[in-house]
Design a protein around this motif. Structure first.
Motif, PDB file in Angstrom:
ATOM      1  N   TYR A  30       0.846  -1.197   0.000  1.00 25.47           N
ATOM      2  CA  TYR A  30       0.000   0.000   0.000  1.00 25.47           C
ATOM      3  C   TYR A  30       0.878   1.242   0.000  1.00 25.47           C
ATOM      4  O   TYR A  30       2.083   1.157   0.219  1.00 25.47           O
ATOM      5  CB  TYR A  30      -0.919   0.014   1.231  1.00 25.47           C
ATOM      6  CG  TYR A  30      -1.776  -1.224   1.349  1.00 25.47           C
ATOM      7  CD1 TYR A  30      -2.947  -1.350   0.599  1.00 25.47           C
ATOM      8  CD2 TYR A  30      -1.390  -2.269   2.190  1.00 25.47           C
ATOM      9  CE1 TYR A  30      -3.726  -2.498   0.693  1.00 25.47           C
ATOM     10  CE2 TYR A  30      -2.161  -3.421   2.282  1.00 25.47           C
ATOM     11  CZ  TYR A  30      -3.330  -3.535   1.532  1.00 25.47           C
ATOM     12  OH  TYR A  30      -4.084  -4.662   1.619  1.00 25.47           O
ATOM     13  N   ASN A  31       0.230   2.377  -0.192  1.00 25.77           N
ATOM     14  CA  ASN A  31       0.923   3.663  -0.206  1.00 25.77           C
ATOM     15  C   ASN A  31       1.690   3.926   1.091  1.00 25.77           C
ATOM     16  O   ASN A  31       2.800   4.448   1.101  1.00 25.77           O
ATOM     17  CB  ASN A  31      -0.164   4.736  -0.407  1.00 25.77           C
ATOM     18  CG  ASN A  31       0.404   6.097  -0.625  1.00 25.77           C
ATOM     19  OD1 ASN A  31       1.509   6.230  -1.134  1.00 25.77           O
ATOM     20  ND2 ASN A  31      -0.338   7.114  -0.249  1.00 25.77           N
ATOM     21  N   LYS A  84       4.361   7.143  -5.158  1.00 23.35           N
ATOM     22  CA  LYS A  84       3.638   6.479  -6.243  1.00 23.35           C
ATOM     23  C   LYS A  84       4.473   6.487  -7.519  1.00 23.35           C
ATOM     24  O   LYS A  84       5.086   7.496  -7.857  1.00 23.35           O
ATOM     25  CB  LYS A  84       2.291   7.155  -6.475  1.00 23.35           C
ATOM     26  CG  LYS A  84       1.305   6.835  -5.376  1.00 23.35           C
ATOM     27  CD  LYS A  84      -0.062   7.399  -5.644  1.00 23.35           C
ATOM     28  CE  LYS A  84      -0.992   6.969  -4.521  1.00 23.35           C
ATOM     29  NZ  LYS A  84      -2.318   7.572  -4.616  1.00 23.35           N
ATOM     30  N   ILE A 101       4.026   1.089  -6.248  1.00 24.63           N
ATOM     31  CA  ILE A 101       2.687   1.577  -5.901  1.00 24.63           C
ATOM     32  C   ILE A 101       2.193   2.372  -7.117  1.00 24.63           C
ATOM     33  O   ILE A 101       2.749   3.422  -7.433  1.00 24.63           O
ATOM     34  CB  ILE A 101       2.709   2.490  -4.652  1.00 24.63           C
ATOM     35  CG1 ILE A 101       3.363   1.790  -3.452  1.00 24.63           C
ATOM     36  CG2 ILE A 101       1.291   2.991  -4.309  1.00 24.63           C
ATOM     37  CD1 ILE A 101       2.583   0.657  -2.846  1.00 24.63           C
TER      38      ILE A 101
END
Lengths: 350, 365
Positions: A30-31, A84, A101
């Motif tokens: 996840y982020n 990201k 991500i």
């Protein structure tokens, strides 16, 4: 006896399956975290970049973060969120697990929403812009992405903007204050005497924010921003509220009071610098909307207007576009006598 | 005689009590909830003062229990890549905000900021960086929100005014801080008594300087330090638009518009970044890092003997004027602090583009 072969084969498959599972720990990326499905307290290391073997990271430093454990998971939280679109690698039990991500398909990219002032003519001693972004902007190295172009020869204006290590951003990180080099705009300072003002009378310029400017998640704008303007005369006259025109609302309504400024004013200094009181000095509740790009402000009262005299009170710090405020010029001539500014205008609602 | 003996005995008994009193006596242990690290300085007793613009506070953290770092062969050739690895972020998402040395043990601390708004404190140790957690520390703090502008904020709608703390220093029981406002090109300078009290006896100052006599302008102080000039405590401050100015600390009084004595202008489009004081053979020197000039050396005795303010036009040298200063062969120095009596530590953008942490010594003085 004939089943022995099949039993041995089944056991082998079972072991291979177990082995396979043991080699494929279930990571979720996840982020802001990595979750490993495990009942044991299994910690791992995370590195920036893609690596194909644990030997590749021997001289690398792993990302700082903290681990937490529950009965089913080990959770790693990096000290700052993963960026990201960047590549990372988990190293766990002598194996590597690269991951990225992804940027959402419908990602809301950073853009400039409003420039204050967005005037097409600015005074030669113009001092600052405010740039309203659609979301919090990356403060680091922000001035590397903002510059001024002389439109006539398409050259970059050297040392035009004041770079600060900590840029001046609003609390929400979305409004940037951008100063034209003040040392060159103030009369008689060294830079002013040697280089002159940044903006030359009658010339045209373009303010450019390149599309490499990023948001706080490290994702760049999709389009560059440009604003062109021409340079007009120096403004060495203090703004005066005497010139403001007030459109008085009707009694017993909640119509907005409109204050027309008659000139471009500085957005930042005007916000929070106005209030309306009645004859007895009680402040009238309501909301101001400041629209400096159209030269007006609106005040919408919380209650109906009553008959009577009201006073618009202004803070002396309200500035024009050249940094002159209601009280003093930006670069005040000490030989000129100070005059107390007018800070109140009254109006009557019949 | 008996009375004298009794007084002496009482004095001896009480001496250890007073000797044990410390500036950290009122500190509490916990999380000071630091929003951002904008500027740092060390005071006495290993107290680290952190200027926090986001939470509008000054936090004093007791760093006396931190182990001494190993920095004998100090050299980090690419400090940005170290930060980038540790935080897992591109270098353009990171920024070194300040670097300070604890004079008690020469530990070097670096305050950095990530684009997410998170500030992280690092200790330089063995030529790498170790994160220093500030979640459970011995600290005290004071609110500085009224620096930003309090007047009738709610009634008039939300003001945009925001203060970015540009520098913080400790001297003679006072924490001093300068700040840049995002709406006004004016000076916000404040002096707060330490230990902090509930009732602040601080002073807020707006400082003006005159540029060559005729035009007077308000300007924010970018960086400053304190020193003795002709045996009087003075502030040496550098403005965002280049003048170097001195003020007697005794003249900095609440609500008073104080005009500083301009002693030099330091060149075009140049933003001062850090000022420190070093000594060599009994002479004191000011070293100043600049955004667009080499590291500058100024002799304090030259400031002392520079009688006039730059009130009349003086002979100019290479776009600068006033007292003499010497450019040292250190360009693009972004952070600077005194490491010990002989050495200083700096962070410099090298010719290769890498950000290097290194040290040098007073042979340059």
């Amino acid at each position: 006896m004939k089943y022995i072969k099949e039993i041995v084969f089944s056991i082998l498959v079972l072991f291979m399956t177990l082995e396979m599972f043991s080699q494929s720990p279930r990571f979720s990326f996840y982020n802001d975290s990595i979750v490993l499905a495990t009942s044991k307290r299994n910690n791992f290391e995370v590195y920036r970049g893609t690596y194909t073997s644990p030997e590749d990271v021997i001289n690398k430093k792993h990302i700082i973060g903290s681990f937490s454990h529950n009965t089913k998971h080990t959770i790693f939280k990096p000290i700052v969120p993963f960026q990201k679109g960047n590549e990372y690698t988990v190293v766990f039990k002598n194996e590597v697990y690269p991951f990225v991500i992804a940027i959402d398909e419908n990602y809301d990219y950073l853009q400039v929403e409003v420039l204050y002032p967005n005037a097409s003519v600015l005074p030669a001693n113009f001092l600052k812009w405010y740039i309203q972004f659609s979301k919090p902007v990356n403060p680091s190295k922000i001035y590397d992405h903002i510059y001024l172009i002389n439109t006539s020869d398409n050259t970059k204006v050297d040392r035009a903007l004041l770079p600060l290590e900590t840029p001046l951003l609003s609390e929400d990180g979305k409004l940037l204050t951008l100063w034209i080099e003040p040392g060159r705009q103030k009369r008689d300072l060294g830079p002013n005497r040697e280089l002159g003002e940044v903006l030359i009378l009658n010339k045209s310029y373009t303010l450019i924010i390149d599309k490499e400017l990023k948001d706080t998640q490290g994702i760049a704008m999709q389009e560059k921003y440009m604003h062109s303007f021409k340079v007009g005369n120096f403004d060495r006259i203090k703004p005066s509220i005497i010139s403001w025109k007030i459109d008085v609302p009707k009694v017993n309504t909640r119509e907005a009071l409109r204050i027309n400024f008659q000139e471009y004013l500085d957005y930042g200094s005007l916000k929070g610098a106005l209030e309306i009181v009645n004859e007895s000095g009680t402040i009238i509740d309501g909301d101001f909307t400041i629209n400096v790009n159209q030269n007006f402000a609106l005040f919408k009262p919380a209650q109906d207007w009553g008959k009577g005299t009201y006073i618009l009170k202004c803070d002396s710090i309200i500035e024009d576009l050249a940094g002159n405020n209601l009280e003093r010029l930006f670069d005040r001539d000490v030989t000129v006598k100070k005059i107390d500014p007018i800070l109140e205008i009254s109006f009557v609602i019949q | 005689m008996k009375k004298i003996l009794f007084t002496m005995a009482l004095g001896l008994l009480l001496t250890p009590l007073f000797a044990n009193s410390s500036l950290t006596d009122g500190f509490i242990t916990g999380n000071p909830e630091i929003g951002t690290i904008n500027a740092m300085t060390f005071g006495p007793e290993s107290i680290l003062f952190i200027g926090d613009s986001k939470a509008a506070q000054i936090v004093a953290v007791d760093m006396s229990t931190a182990p001494k770092a190993t920095n004998e062969k100090l050299n980090i050739p690419d400090i940005e890549s170290v930060l980038s690895e540790l935080l897992g972020a591109d270098s353009d998402q990171l920024q070194i905000i300040d670097m300070v040395v604890n004079p008690a043990n020469q530990n070097i601390y670096i305050g950095s900021q990530h684009s997410s708004g998170k500030s992280i404190l690092f200790l330089v140790n063995n030529n790498t960086l170790e994160m220093v957690s500030l979640e459970s520390v011995s600290y005290t703090k004071t609110d500085i929100s009224n620096v930003i502008s309090e007047e009738a904020k709610d009634r008039r709608g939300r003001s945009l005014r925001n203060l970015a703390i540009s520098d913080v220093r400790y001297a003679d029981g006072k924490v001093m801080l300068s700040g840049l406002s995002n709406t006004e090109f004016a000076s916000t300078f404040r002096s707060i008594s330490f230990p902090f009290t509930k009732k602040q006896d601080d002073s807020t100052l707006e400082i003006y300087h005159a540029a060559h006599g005729r035009y007077e302008t308000a300007s924010p102080i970018k960086t400053f330090t304190t020193t003795l000039i002709n045996n009087e405590p003075h502030l040496i401050a550098s403005y965002t638009c280049t003048p170097l100015v001195v003020f007697p600390l005794s003249e900095l009084k609440s609500g008073k518009h104080t005009k500083g004595r301009t002693v030099a202008e330091l060149g075009n489009a140049n933003t001062p970044l850090d000022i420190i004081e070093m000594e060599k053979e009994g002479s004191r020197y000011i070293l100043m890092a600049n955004s667009n000039r080499a590291l500058m050396k100024i002799k304090v005795s030259d400031i002392e003997s520079f009688g006039d303010s730059l009130s009349t036009k003086v002979v100019e040298r290479a776009g600068t004027s006033g007292i003499d200063f010497i450019n040292l062969p250190f360009v693009n120095v972004q952070q600077l602090d005194k490491l010990n009596g002989e050495e200083f530590v700096y962070i410099q953008r090298s010719a290769s583009g890498k950000l290097r942490l290194g040290k040098s010594n007073n042979r340059w003085l």
